[in-house]
Enzyme design. Structure first.
Site, PDB file in Angstrom:
ATOM      1  N   GLU A 152       0.859  -1.186   0.000  1.00 56.60           N
ATOM      2  CA  GLU A 152       0.000   0.000   0.000  1.00 56.60           C
ATOM      3  C   GLU A 152       0.893   1.233   0.000  1.00 56.60           C
ATOM      4  O   GLU A 152       1.885   1.291   0.737  1.00 56.60           O
ATOM      5  CB  GLU A 152      -0.923   0.015   1.224  1.00 56.60           C
ATOM      6  CG  GLU A 152      -1.783   1.265   1.349  1.00 56.60           C
ATOM      7  CD  GLU A 152      -2.681   1.237   2.582  1.00 56.60           C
ATOM      8  OE1 GLU A 152      -3.143   0.130   2.947  1.00 56.60           O
ATOM      9  OE2 GLU A 152      -2.916   2.303   3.188  1.00 56.60           O
ATOM     10  N   GLU A 157      -2.249  11.290   3.639  1.00 57.35           N
ATOM     11  CA  GLU A 157      -3.309  11.042   4.611  1.00 57.35           C
ATOM     12  C   GLU A 157      -3.347  12.209   5.584  1.00 57.35           C
ATOM     13  O   GLU A 157      -2.304  12.699   6.035  1.00 57.35           O
ATOM     14  CB  GLU A 157      -3.068   9.755   5.387  1.00 57.35           C
ATOM     15  CG  GLU A 157      -3.389   8.485   4.632  1.00 57.35           C
ATOM     16  CD  GLU A 157      -3.274   7.251   5.525  1.00 57.35           C
ATOM     17  OE1 GLU A 157      -4.311   6.681   5.881  1.00 57.35           O
ATOM     18  OE2 GLU A 157      -2.140   6.895   5.866  1.00 57.35           O
TER      19      GLU A 157
END
Length: 494
Positions: A152, A157
């Site tokens: 990932e 974020e």
């Protein structure tokens, strides 16, 4: 708008580059550097372009693995819309699907993904304790298994309970947040919610570099040639979403008095490939059962487009590509030459229902599951076969399993065959059952295997239609390694 004008200039430059690369042998008018290969400037109005973006909803029932509080909707303008040259993903406080919030999560998987390149998005972020927007990437194919084994890449974020901080992170089977070993860093950024900022990753065969407004935040380097550390040699696709809540949020005090609605605004998403200025080679191979038509050359100009068409022989069907193309690509597709590339076309007999039954492509198409409270096991490939190491047996065989989804038709007969062996004499069970609760079995058979590699098979006629069923191998009752290879499931002709 200035952004739209700039976007058109980029696209014209890309088009001009392709014309020169494909029309003048091995010459290229561009200096080495990043070349734009795909972009969404969000110039239109309405829903995100359906040919590029897919709405994700399948994780709503289980909270997406993070106990998220939102219900992701499908093609709902209230949660995802394009207007005024931007994409707006809106999280709202409204009940839907047993959740108290709605939002949207979209991805580019249907395009086929990219391997290496620069991926960037210019965005203005929402705010509030319970808000969790992200721009990130997952593998198109679970070549090394499910999360986190496949990897990932979190380009951006933002956690609302950590104001002014942007996080850049990678996850692998060795390094992930479940273990608390994830690799990453964060950067304090002002005016996240009032101004647009550029978030990017530059992905090379040996490293990942993360940037915010061209300031490097984090670099992850390939230190081992092992997928547990570096699964980043496969095709990945982009994801945009705006989540609410989640495990970390709850540990930090919860959603609290976050005001809604909250908008994640995306000015554009762009993908670049690195042009090293050199010509590149293309090696095309096939499995038995077909051929590939394309213009063969000793070398191709950097960025030159090559059109490939997979053609199956009578009695066979095209299954997928591997190597320089992902399995999502159609049998007729186009690729641009920025690297020396090897591509393989896979064909199978028309009656074959399974993918990757010989495990040539590692764990692609196979799902693994262990009842972690009762058993422990590891999955890998060993000398071209699947290896299952059962370190702690369970009370039931189904507590360690490998499955692949298949559709079933009432009244049809199916034959399953496979090769299997083990370090010591033991039993495994093969089931054809539902791929959904209550996971009832339509047929099953136990087989005793030993050190010698042997072929096993059984035939069954199904008495019910089920488009969501699966072939399942259960290993949970015996300790030690088991090997599985050449798995086939075929629908018998009448």
């Amino acid at each position: 708008m200035t952004v739209i004008t700039k976007a058109r200039r980029y696209m014209l430059l890309l088009f001009f580059f392709i014309l020169i690369a494909t029309g003048n042998g091995l010459s290229s008018s561009l200096e080495p550097g990043w070349v734009l290969v795909w972009a969404d400037e969000f110039d239109g109005a309405g829903l995100p372009t359906p040919a590029w973006w897919t709405f994700e909803t399948e994780g709503n029932q289980w909270g997406w693995g993070n106990n998220e509080a939102q219900f992701y909707t499908d093609s709902r303008l209230a949660n995802a819309r394009v207007e005024d040259g931007r994409l707006i993903i809106t999280a709202r406080a409204e009940p839907m699907g047993d959740k108290e919030y709605t939002s949207a999560r979209i991805n580019t998987r249907k395009i086929g993904g990219w391997r290496y390149g620069r991926f960037e998005a210019r965005m203005r972020l929402p705010s509030g304790r319970g808000i969790w927007p992200a721009f990130w990437m997952l593998p198109v194919d679970n070549f090394y298994g499910g999360w986190p084994s496949g990897g990932e890449i979190d380009i951006m974020e933002f956690f609302g309970f950590m104001p002014d901080n942007i996080y850049c992170t990678i996850h692998t089977s060795a390094y992930n947040h479940r273990r608390g070993t994830q690799k990453g860093s964060h950067l304090k950024v002002r005016n996240l919610h009032d101004e647009y900022h550029l978030y990017a990753v530059e992905w090379f065969p040996d490293r990942l570099n993360f940037y915010v407004d061209d300031e490097k935040v984090f670099s992850y380097e390939k230190t081992e040639d092992h997928p547990a550390v570096w699964p980043f040699d496969q095709h990945f696709y982009a994801i945009l979403n705006c989540a609410v809540g989640g495990d970390w949020c709850y540990r930090m005090g919860g959603i609290g008095d976050t005001s809604f609605p909250q908008n994640l605004e995306v000015d554009y998403v762009r993908v670049y490939q690195w042009n090293d200025g050199n010509p590149h080679t293309l090696l095309v191979t096939t499995t038995e059962g077909g051929r590939v038509s394309y213009e063969k050359k000793a070398a191709y100009a950097p960025g030159e487009e090559v059109r490939l068409r997979a053609e199956a022989d009578p009695g066979y069907k095209f299954l997928y590509w591997s190597g320089g193309l992902s399995t999502v690509h159609e049998k007729e597709t186009t690729m641009m030459m920025f690297h020396d590339t090897a591509v393989k076309a896979h064909f199978v007999p028309e009656a074959e229902m399974l993918k990757n039954g010989d495990f040539e492509l590692e764990l692609l198409a196979w799902n693994r599951w262990v009842d972690a409270e009762a058993a422990a096991a590891e999955f890998s490939t060993d000398q071209g076969a699947l290896r299952v190491d059962v370190n702690r047996p369970g009370k039931h065989d189904w507590q360690v399993q490998v499955t692949q989804a298949v559709p079933l038709a009432k009244g049809k007969t199916y034959t399953v065959s496979f090769a299997a062996w083990a370090r010591r004499r033991r039993q495994i069970t093969v089931r054809i059952n539902q791929n959904h609760p209550p996971y009832a079995a339509y047929a099953y058979q136990a087989f005793t295997i030993d050190k010698e590699k042997k072929i096993y098979n059984f035939t069954v006629t199904i008495d019910k239609d089920d488009a969501d069923s699966r072939l399942e191998f259960d290993f949970g009752e015996g300790r030690g390694p088991v090997w599985l290879d050449n798995v086939s499931m075929r629908k018998e002709t009448e």
